[in-house]
Design a protein around this motif. Structure first.
Motif, PDB file in Angstrom:
ATOM      1  N   SER A 707      34.516 -20.024  19.989  1.00  0.00           N
ATOM      2  CA  SER A 707      34.380 -18.760  20.977  1.00  0.00           C
ATOM      3  C   SER A 707      33.560 -18.595  21.631  1.00  0.00           C
ATOM      4  O   SER A 707      33.187 -17.642  22.149  1.00  0.00           O
ATOM      5  CB  SER A 707      36.048 -18.283  21.915  1.00  0.00           C
ATOM      6  N   VAL A 708      32.003 -19.692  21.244  1.00  0.00           N
ATOM      7  CA  VAL A 708      31.131 -18.712  21.585  1.00  0.00           C
ATOM      8  C   VAL A 708      30.154 -19.135  22.971  1.00  0.00           C
ATOM      9  O   VAL A 708      31.155 -20.198  24.041  1.00  0.00           O
ATOM     10  CB  VAL A 708      29.702 -19.821  20.406  1.00  0.00           C
ATOM     11  N   LEU A 709      29.550 -18.355  23.337  1.00  0.00           N
ATOM     12  CA  LEU A 709      28.818 -17.898  24.518  1.00  0.00           C
ATOM     13  C   LEU A 709      27.733 -18.573  24.709  1.00  0.00           C
ATOM     14  O   LEU A 709      26.957 -17.786  23.913  1.00  0.00           O
ATOM     15  CB  LEU A 709      29.052 -16.534  25.094  1.00  0.00           C
ATOM     16  N   THR A 710      26.624 -19.582  24.895  1.00  0.00           N
ATOM     17  CA  THR A 710      25.880 -20.031  25.292  1.00  0.00           C
ATOM     18  C   THR A 710      25.075 -19.532  26.045  1.00  0.00           C
ATOM     19  O   THR A 710      25.502 -18.768  27.000  1.00  0.00           O
ATOM     20  CB  THR A 710      26.028 -21.885  25.310  1.00  0.00           C
ATOM     21  N   THR A 715      31.198 -21.685  27.406  1.00  0.00           N
ATOM     22  CA  THR A 715      31.635 -21.712  26.741  1.00  0.00           C
ATOM     23  C   THR A 715      32.133 -22.605  25.941  1.00  0.00           C
ATOM     24  O   THR A 715      32.146 -23.861  26.164  1.00  0.00           O
ATOM     25  CB  THR A 715      32.927 -20.668  27.014  1.00  0.00           C
ATOM     26  N   ILE A 716      31.487 -22.995  24.154  1.00  0.00           N
ATOM     27  CA  ILE A 716      32.030 -23.919  23.293  1.00  0.00           C
ATOM     28  C   ILE A 716      33.330 -22.989  22.168  1.00  0.00           C
ATOM     29  O   ILE A 716      33.217 -22.000  22.057  1.00  0.00           O
ATOM     30  CB  ILE A 716      31.512 -24.304  22.617  1.00  0.00           C
ATOM     31  N   ASP A 717      33.527 -24.089  22.330  1.00  0.00           N
ATOM     32  CA  ASP A 717      35.198 -24.272  21.140  1.00  0.00           C
ATOM     33  C   ASP A 717      34.513 -23.237  19.784  1.00  0.00           C
ATOM     34  O   ASP A 717      35.248 -22.083  19.547  1.00  0.00           O
ATOM     35  CB  ASP A 717      35.994 -25.532  20.954  1.00  0.00           C
ATOM     36  N   PHE A 718      34.125 -23.807  19.290  1.00  0.00           N
ATOM     37  CA  PHE A 718      33.614 -24.086  17.491  1.00  0.00           C
ATOM     38  C   PHE A 718      32.080 -24.315  17.946  1.00  0.00           C
ATOM     39  O   PHE A 718      31.503 -25.041  18.245  1.00  0.00           O
ATOM     40  CB  PHE A 718      34.222 -24.576  16.950  1.00  0.00           C
ATOM     41  N   GLU A 719      31.157 -23.431  17.227  1.00  0.00           N
ATOM     42  CA  GLU A 719      29.394 -23.975  16.675  1.00  0.00           C
ATOM     43  C   GLU A 719      29.145 -23.583  14.786  1.00  0.00           C
ATOM     44  O   GLU A 719      29.818 -22.518  14.552  1.00  0.00           O
ATOM     45  CB  GLU A 719      28.695 -22.530  17.384  1.00  0.00           C
ATOM     46  N   CYS A 720      28.800 -24.627  15.339  1.00  0.00           N
ATOM     47  CA  CYS A 720      27.927 -23.833  13.320  1.00  0.00           C
ATOM     48  C   CYS A 720      26.464 -24.221  13.285  1.00  0.00           C
ATOM     49  O   CYS A 720      26.229 -25.749  14.646  1.00  0.00           O
ATOM     50  CB  CYS A 720      28.402 -25.291  12.763  1.00  0.00           C
ATOM     51  N   LEU A 766      31.089 -27.786  19.144  1.00  0.00           N
ATOM     52  CA  LEU A 766      32.873 -28.856  18.569  1.00  0.00           C
ATOM     53  C   LEU A 766      33.337 -28.618  19.787  1.00  0.00           C
ATOM     54  O   LEU A 766      33.379 -26.880  19.845  1.00  0.00           O
ATOM     55  CB  LEU A 766      33.133 -28.604  17.751  1.00  0.00           C
ATOM     56  N   GLU A 767      33.598 -29.618  20.487  1.00  0.00           N
ATOM     57  CA  GLU A 767      34.828 -29.150  21.835  1.00  0.00           C
ATOM     58  C   GLU A 767      35.734 -30.119  21.568  1.00  0.00           C
ATOM     59  O   GLU A 767      35.813 -31.952  21.289  1.00  0.00           O
ATOM     60  CB  GLU A 767      33.590 -30.039  23.283  1.00  0.00           C
ATOM     61  N   PHE A 768      36.695 -29.031  21.575  1.00  0.00           N
ATOM     62  CA  PHE A 768      38.169 -30.456  21.764  1.00  0.00           C
ATOM     63  C   PHE A 768      38.577 -30.220  22.950  1.00  0.00           C
ATOM     64  O   PHE A 768      38.739 -29.802  24.273  1.00  0.00           O
ATOM     65  CB  PHE A 768      39.196 -29.479  20.962  1.00  0.00           C
ATOM     66  N   LEU A 769      38.700 -31.601  23.540  1.00  0.00           N
ATOM     67  CA  LEU A 769      39.375 -32.449  24.997  1.00  0.00           C
ATOM     68  C   LEU A 769      39.901 -32.322  25.402  1.00  0.00           C
ATOM     69  O   LEU A 769      40.479 -33.090  24.356  1.00  0.00           O
ATOM     70  CB  LEU A 769      37.801 -33.175  25.005  1.00  0.00           C
ATOM     71  N   ASP A 770      41.080 -31.790  25.678  1.00  0.00           N
ATOM     72  CA  ASP A 770      42.468 -31.902  26.589  1.00  0.00           C
ATOM     73  C   ASP A 770      42.429 -33.069  27.483  1.00  0.00           C
ATOM     74  O   ASP A 770      41.975 -33.231  27.676  1.00  0.00           O
ATOM     75  CB  ASP A 770      43.466 -30.812  26.297  1.00  0.00           C
TER      76      ASP A 770
END
Length: 832
Positions: A707-710, A715-720, A766-770
């Motif tokens: 849950s990162v703010l750019t 907002t993105i689910d995951f960042e690496c 990385l974004e999970f798209l529902d």
């Protein structure tokens, strides 16, 4: 029987009398200063009064009444006066001898004096007028049609005859005042073709009237409301008349116009702003419940906090004097205002309770909805409501009324129906349109949900009823062969049942009628497609084709609705540049007059499609425009207010990222910080599962952020982060509990500041798209998700989207398969 010759719209003094011997009597009546003198004159001269003098007496009495303030009380006094009976009897004996003008005048005035429609005199006047109908001129015909409308004879053969006369003589009619009266009167029984002819004629004659003719403009808007046609060119011209004479509009006029605009979904920011100002000034002026209730209903939903407090405190003081209908209207307005004045809610509810037996089924539904919306609870009231609804249900025969009753029952505690109630539903299903079927299905789903909450078992009868609703819904769609009739049923449909059970069949039916899409219905069909999230390239291509071919016939106000499905569904039609370019060019001359809200939504929709028209953006990102927008936001409910503010922020972000050459500044930092600081949220089950797996794949929890703010607050689910050798780089300390997001990620100083990457390293999102990210019928990415991906890539991310249908597929049913899937997406093929 005698015949009628003409109507006279002028005051009684301008009547032209044939015999000179009548003049002394008329002159004597002319000198009367009040009703009593008129009645004395009638008593003394009843033996010699002619039909013309009788008509003159009616006119003088009506002139006196129009000068009164308490009209109803004065009317009753006149009607009940002993000498009114004398005048009544004289009129009855002279109907056949009256000329046309006197006949229609007397009929009109008699009705104003509240003589019943079934009264022998009224019936005799109407019958005689019918015999002479063909020779009436346009003015007389208009006044006679008003008399019939006042008797609720909108669907009568006589009104049909009037419509036929208007149709035959439409080309020669040049008086818009009389035509506007006739348009309203005959609107219930004319064809669509005739409706369009009347609209064109009114538009043609509009320039011939004085700009002060507010009543003519109001009647034209009333006509458009009656035929359910939001014809923007005429509405705009009528709106200009209203605005130019704002200071002369009284409470009755303002409330009526607001009501008509609301029904037609015609939005005029200037009129609403003017109405709010005028109505606010009227708050201290009204101390009578009838007038103040109208003020409360009109002003309440758009009033500011102080005005709302003043309105609620005043209506509370008047509450004991409210009638049953006034209490119902106040409760409806309080629902729209989201009132939380518990004392007033309780008081109005008690009045409703007292009069509950007097309300019709549709009014009982309104009461139920309002009480539930305002969080009012009263076991005694709800029990009585249920009893009344069930009693109406047992005797009701209309499908629409039964659907209303069942809908209201389903909102109450213990919403179930017995076998008799269910049998009533089943009996009317073959008669139901899609709206009735949808209401029934919504009610059944509420019963099932209530059973689930109460841990009861869902009965087979409910499921069988749903199956029958599905059957009749499909049957109705299959029988439909007219797009406009289908659209009338579709435009207000919403809810889970329709989407899950009938959407596919509905789109198939629309596709069969796709050639019937034209400039009149294209905006409505486009809006429907936007709401469904169903991508039908056949329908969208037809919409684009109609717009390209008939753009001059499509009003700029409708362009947003036309563009919206392409934006929402992320679809470019053939000749997309020409299509969107045509829409934009059609808008440009109207940018200064279009509603601020509409421009914001237009700008965002076009930005989603990667179109950034410079003229539109310069109009929006302008201090004067933003001030207008702020003024309009004050008039909106909180949910719509927030939606508009978010769309403006998202448009501002899109322009800054995708069109930096426009040099439009980013001015939403504070707004975003306020929103995200209080909306921390938590990870759902799927995100927690992916988070754990990413930690394993990347070599530890320190190598992944959730849950990162750019920058610019995506907002993105995951960042690496991977170095140039594709090895994960660890972040700083992570203190995170699954299910809860780390507070430090949401601090106001973090979103726009990031550490620099080592040479060759890459940042991955990385974004999970529902389900919400895709079209309903195919795995096609929708507009907002596509735009977010573009923005993240501009910000330097490599974006990995994980669609729900891949993550939940049989191929990824094991943990190992999902781990391999993540490795392949992050590191590329061959990385183990």
């Amino acid at each position: 029987m005698l015949r009628l010759r003409g109507i006279c719209p002028f005051p009684w003094r301008l009547f032209h009398f044939r015999p000179f011997s009548c003049e002394p009597l008329i002159s004597q009546m002319d000198k009367c200063t009040d009703e009593e003198q008129v009645f004395d004159f009638i008593e003394k001269n009843k033996a010699v009064l002619s039909e013309k003098q009788v008509g003159c007496a009616f006119n003088i009495l009506w002139q006196f009444q129009k000068q009164k303030t308490s009209l109803l009380k004065s009317v009753e006094c006149i009607r009940d006066h002993p000498q009114f009976l004398t005048l009544y009897n004289l009129t009855t004996s002279k109907v056949e001898f009256m000329n046309d003008s006197t006949l229609v005048d007397v009929l009109y005035i008699t009705q104003q004096f509240a003589v019943e429609a079934h009264d022998p005199l009224v019936e005799a006047l109407v019958t005689e007028a019918w015999r002479r109908l063909e020779r009436f001129d346009i003015n007389m015909l208009a006044k006679f049609s008003t008399c019939l409308a006042d008797q609720h004879l909108h669907f009568s053969p006589l009104m049909g005859k009037i419509a036929d006369i208007v149709n035959r003589n439409l080309e020669t009619i040049q008086d818009l005042r009389s035509l506007s009266v006739l348009m309203v009167s005959i609107s219930s029984l004319i064809s669509q073709r005739f409706q369009e002819q009347l609209v064109k004629k009114a538009e043609l004659l509009f320039d011939t009237i004085d700009s002060s003719q507010v009543n003519i403009a109001r009647r034209i808007v009333q006509f458009l409301r009656n035929i359910k046609y939001c014809y923007y060119p005429l509405l705009e011209r009528c709106n200009k008349v209203f605005l130019s004479h704002a200071n002369h509009l009284d409470l009755e006029s303002i409330t009526k116009i607001l009501s008509l605009y609301h029904f037609l979904q015609f939005h005029s920011f200037e009129f609403v702003l003017m109405a709010k100002k005028r109505l606010t000034e009227m708050i201290p002026l009204f101390d009578h419940p009838a007038s103040f209730v109208k003020l409360f209903i009109a002003l309440g939903p758009m009033a500011g906090p102080e005005e709302k407090k003043q309105l609620e405190s005043t209506i509370l003081l008047m509450s004991e004097e409210l009638t049953s209908q006034q209490a119902l209207a106040v409760m409806g307005a309080m629902e729209e205002m989201n009132s939380r004045n518990s004392r007033l809610i309780k008081k109005i509810a008690s009045i409703l309770h007292k009069h509950l037996d007097d309300y019709k089924p549709v009014e009982l539904l309104k009461i139920t909805q309002a009480l539930i919306s305002l969080h009012f609870r009263s076991k005694e009231l709800f029990v009585k409501l249920r009893e009344l609804l069930l009693s109406h249900l047992k005797i009701s025969l209309k499908s629409s009324e039964i659907s209303i009753l069942v809908c209201a029952i389903s909102m109450l505690p213990s919403p179930h129906l017995d076998e008799v109630g269910i049998s009533r539903i089943e009996a009317v299903l073959p008669q139901c349109d899609l709206n009735d079927l949808n209401n029934f299905a919504t009610s059944v789903l509420r019963w099932i949900q209530y059973d689930h909450m109460c841990l009861d078992s869902t009965t087979g009868k409910q499921l069988k009823l749903l199956q029958k609703l599905d059957h009749y819904g499909r049957q109705r769609l299959q029988k439909c062969n007219n797009l406009n009739l289908l659209w009338e049923e579709l435009k207000s449909l919403k809810g889970d049942w329709f989407v899950e059970s009938l959407l596919e069949e509905t789109v198939a039916t629309l596709q069969c009628s796709v050639d019937e899409i034209n400039y009149v219905n294209v905006a409505g069909i486009s809006s429907f497609i936007s709401r469904t999230n169903y991508l039908s390239t056949l329908i969208l291509d037809r919409i684009a084709s109609v717009v390209l071919q008939q753009i001059e016939k499509i009003h700029p106000f409708a362009i947003l609705a036309v563009i919206l499905p392409f934006s929402v569904l992320n679809y470019d039609p053939p000749q997309s540049d020409e299509f969107f370019g045509t829409c934009i060019q059609h808008l440009n001359p109207y940018l200064s007059v279009l509603d601020p809200l509409m421009l914001v939504f237009l700008g965002f929709s076009l930005a989603t499609l990667e179109y950034f028209p410079e003229d539109l953006l310069k109009t929006i990102f302008n201090i004067k425009f933003l001030n207008r927008l702020d003024s309009q936001l004050e008039l909106l409910c909180s949910s719509l207010n927030m939606r508009v503010e978010f769309r403006l922020m998202e448009l501002n972000r899109a322009v800054c990222l995708e069109c930096p050459e426009y040099q439009i500044p980013w001015f939403h930092d504070r707004f975003c910080q306020q929103h995200y600081n209080k909306d921390i949220g938590s990870m759902n089950g799927v995100q927690q599962h992916i988070y754990k797996m990413l930690a394993e794949v990347l070599g530890g929890i320190s190598c992944v952020k959730a849950s990162v703010l750019t920058p610019y607050y995506h907002t993105i689910d995951f960042e690496c982060i991977l170095d140039k050798r594709k090895n994960p780089l660890p972040y700083g300390n992570h203190n995170i509990t699954l299910g809860k997001l780390p507070a430090s990620h949401w601090e106001s100083n973090t979103p726009v500041v990031r550490s620099r990457l080592p040479p060759g390293a890459e940042r991955i999102a990385l974004e999970f798209l529902d389900l919400r990210a895709f079209c309903r019928n195919i795995p096609h990415l929708k507009g907002k998700s596509a735009m977010k991906k573009r923005h993240l890539e501009i910000l330097g991310y490599r974006v990995i989207q994980i669609p729900h249908f891949e993550w939940n597929s049989m191929a990824l049913s094991t943990k190992d398969a999902r781990m391999d899937y993540l490795r392949e997406r992050i590191f590329g093929e061959g990385k183990s």
